[in-house]
Design a protein around this motif. Sequence first.
Motif, PDB file in Angstrom:
ATOM      1  N   UNK A   1     -50.833 -68.609  52.620  1.00  0.00           N
ATOM      2  CA  UNK A   1     -51.213 -66.840  52.745  1.00  0.00           C
ATOM      3  C   UNK A   1     -51.225 -66.346  51.191  1.00  0.00           C
ATOM      4  N   UNK A   2     -51.445 -65.862  50.545  1.00  0.00           N
ATOM      5  CA  UNK A   2     -51.514 -65.769  48.807  1.00  0.00           C
ATOM      6  C   UNK A   2     -50.931 -66.591  48.324  1.00  0.00           C
ATOM      7  N   UNK A   3     -50.523 -66.744  46.884  1.00  0.00           N
ATOM      8  CA  UNK A   3     -50.340 -67.653  46.103  1.00  0.00           C
ATOM      9  C   UNK A   3     -48.889 -69.046  46.424  1.00  0.00           C
ATOM     10  N   UNK A   4     -48.573 -68.215  46.744  1.00  0.00           N
ATOM     11  CA  UNK A   4     -46.370 -69.007  47.589  1.00  0.00           C
ATOM     12  C   UNK A   4     -46.533 -69.564  48.710  1.00  0.00           C
ATOM     13  N   UNK A   5     -47.132 -69.257  49.589  1.00  0.00           N
ATOM     14  CA  UNK A   5     -47.287 -69.160  51.301  1.00  0.00           C
ATOM     15  C   UNK A   5     -47.622 -70.376  51.441  1.00  0.00           C
TER      16      UNK A   5
ATOM     17  N   UNK B   1     -47.948 -81.069  46.083  1.00  0.00           N
ATOM     18  CA  UNK B   1     -47.982 -79.903  46.496  1.00  0.00           C
ATOM     19  C   UNK B   1     -47.414 -78.045  46.229  1.00  0.00           C
ATOM     20  N   UNK B   2     -47.083 -77.751  45.174  1.00  0.00           N
ATOM     21  CA  UNK B   2     -46.027 -77.048  44.850  1.00  0.00           C
ATOM     22  C   UNK B   2     -45.888 -76.753  43.493  1.00  0.00           C
ATOM     23  N   UNK B   3     -46.659 -77.812  42.862  1.00  0.00           N
ATOM     24  CA  UNK B   3     -47.116 -77.330  40.743  1.00  0.00           C
ATOM     25  C   UNK B   3     -47.902 -76.239  41.447  1.00  0.00           C
TER      26      UNK B   3
ATOM     27  N   UNK C   1     -43.853 -74.034  52.778  1.00  0.00           N
ATOM     28  CA  UNK C   1     -44.035 -74.435  51.244  1.00  0.00           C
ATOM     29  C   UNK C   1     -43.545 -72.339  50.773  1.00  0.00           C
ATOM     30  N   UNK C   2     -42.423 -72.257  50.427  1.00  0.00           N
ATOM     31  CA  UNK C   2     -41.986 -71.160  50.210  1.00  0.00           C
ATOM     32  C   UNK C   2     -42.057 -71.013  48.279  1.00  0.00           C
ATOM     33  N   UNK C   3     -42.830 -70.498  47.523  1.00  0.00           N
ATOM     34  CA  UNK C   3     -42.692 -70.562  45.947  1.00  0.00           C
ATOM     35  C   UNK C   3     -42.991 -72.567  45.825  1.00  0.00           C
ATOM     36  N   UNK C   4     -41.967 -72.465  45.468  1.00  0.00           N
ATOM     37  CA  UNK C   4     -41.199 -73.829  45.221  1.00  0.00           C
ATOM     38  C   UNK C   4     -40.295 -74.585  45.718  1.00  0.00           C
TER      39      UNK C   4
END
Lengths: 254, 411
Positions: A73-77, A132-134, A95-98
Amino acid sequence: MRHFRRQVLFELSVFTLLAGAFSPRAAPSSPSPEELLDQVDDLYRSQSSQATLQMTIVTERYQRSLTLESTTKGEENSLVRILKPEKEAGIATLRVGKNLWNYLPNVDRTMRVPIGMMSSSWMGSHFSHDDVVRESRFADDYELRFLESTSGQSASEYVIEAVPRPASPVVWGKVIIRIAENRLPIEAQFFDEKNRRVRTITWQNPRSEGGRIIPTTMRLEPADKPGQFTEIKIVHIEFDVPIPDQTFTLRALR
Amino acid sequence: MKSVWLVFRLSWRNLWRQPRRSLLTASAIAVGLALCMSTLALQDGMFDEMYEILVRRQIGDIQVHHERYPQHRVLQDTIPQLEEVEHAIGQVRGVEASSTRVLGYALLGYENEAIGGQLIGIRPSDENAITKFQDAALTQFPDDTLQSGEIWLGAHLAKRLHAHLQREIIVVTQAANGAISSQIFVVTGLIKLGSTFDRTQAYITLADAQALFGLSGGAHEIAIVLRERESIDTIMSSLRALNERGFLSIQPWFQINPTAAKLIGLRETAAWLIAAIVFGVAALGVLNTMLMAVLERTRELGVLSALGMRPLEISALILTEALWMSIVGSCLGLVLGGALDLYLVVYGIDFGKGTELSFGGVTFDPILHGAIHLSNVFIPLWVVLLTSILASIWPAVRAATLEPIEAIFKH
């Protein structure tokens, strides 16, 4: 749909694919490298997505195949959960944000992935937690230019060299991307600062999924381990489905 | 034959013609020998402890692995035919104890901290024969055995994790087949071994480790400790015989930790240095005394020569006098040195409580005890006797080459 604003777009590109943008759209006949890579970066953008994936890992020592469910969902989740095999079913990465957490059902605990572990393998694959986070975007974080196509694939292919801009938070020294005439990526080679090839990602099997035409198979091959790879196949994906925010909480994992 | 006996009797009597001088020189030899013995004993005490901590308790005397394991340490490279290998090792005479270990990396987590560490899967009683937990500042609860589901953390590792006794830790790792494997362990022990273990390693039972890493009965390392350090070459040969097909890697400790080997090798160098200094000085004493003796007996030696004593016999006389002197000195020295050694072994030298003696990465007990190795008694002894004889060669030659007439009438 899921936003992965990072060049890992290439690496975890299974999560969203943007096809509609290509085929019917009246694209300019000689696109700039920025345009092409914007489209590739956006290949996996959506407000939310839900997908079933098949990840196959082949190493020198073992072979594994996992069935995964991915929700973004969105860019961060994002939330990825193992469905099969049974021994690992329920293991999830949130993942939530970083921030990144792993959930292990058989001990019923979440474990935050510390910074020191970010370069370690994700779910035992050739991807790292960092991947995964980058977040980065080709047009923003790299200088782009066209190269002559050397693969004999003919001039219908675009070959772009991407060199990171000085201030960009990117680990690569250089990336070379090959894009087909239909604007879908074919291959990307990643080089380190010493210009040694580190990994290659290839895309195959474009298909209509979730209303887009997207490559449904993505394979990552490390350059120093021939014969080894991690391959992700999109079994099924839906874009812009309603997903409650609570899905992306630690509580919801259990 | 008769002349040999004569030479001995004569030289002995000559010695006591100057009792004070002879005793003085003998005492110098005695003190030299005693000091040498005690210094070597102290040094040996230190190096023995170093060996014990650096080598024996961590590595063991010999280690056995899968042939490829030492270079790459890959989880899947377990020792082939483990049970047979263990059994065969148990049969070798001279092996005091052996411990089979599973080695693997895992993520250890407690609350929100997660740290990478190395897990060592052990059979507690076997491992104890090598690592001697009772000497290792081990804090335990509730009891002193490691059981399934329990984990003993290196003290520093526990601190980094903010974990205490009785806490639960999650351990996550990748099993041999690539799958993600996790388990909860209860902390029932905190260990301080005085080495890098404390920061990065933890013990769980062998069976737990095999289950966690998906190894179905495999293990990575067998550490072997010998009854006598010196027998290592013989035992290595016996063990190599087991490895006909070359599936195993059998290494002595000095191959596994060459730095420790170099460090401990300093002992040889230091020992020879000490011996050289001490006996250099003693040799000078003997030389001086014998030279003087020859000088003041020039006339007498001339007479002996004129009477028909052959040059060889005359030089033998001088050499034997020196030999007698060093024998007397050695006897005194052995007694004195023996007493000093005994004191050092029993009482040791106290460097003060709370002083942390550290050398080569090993922290020593503040009271340093001596250790008596018989070679450190016999070698100095032979060296003393040898140097005395060598030192008296010049005077002996002088005595033998005297011109009788000159000797008699000009001195």
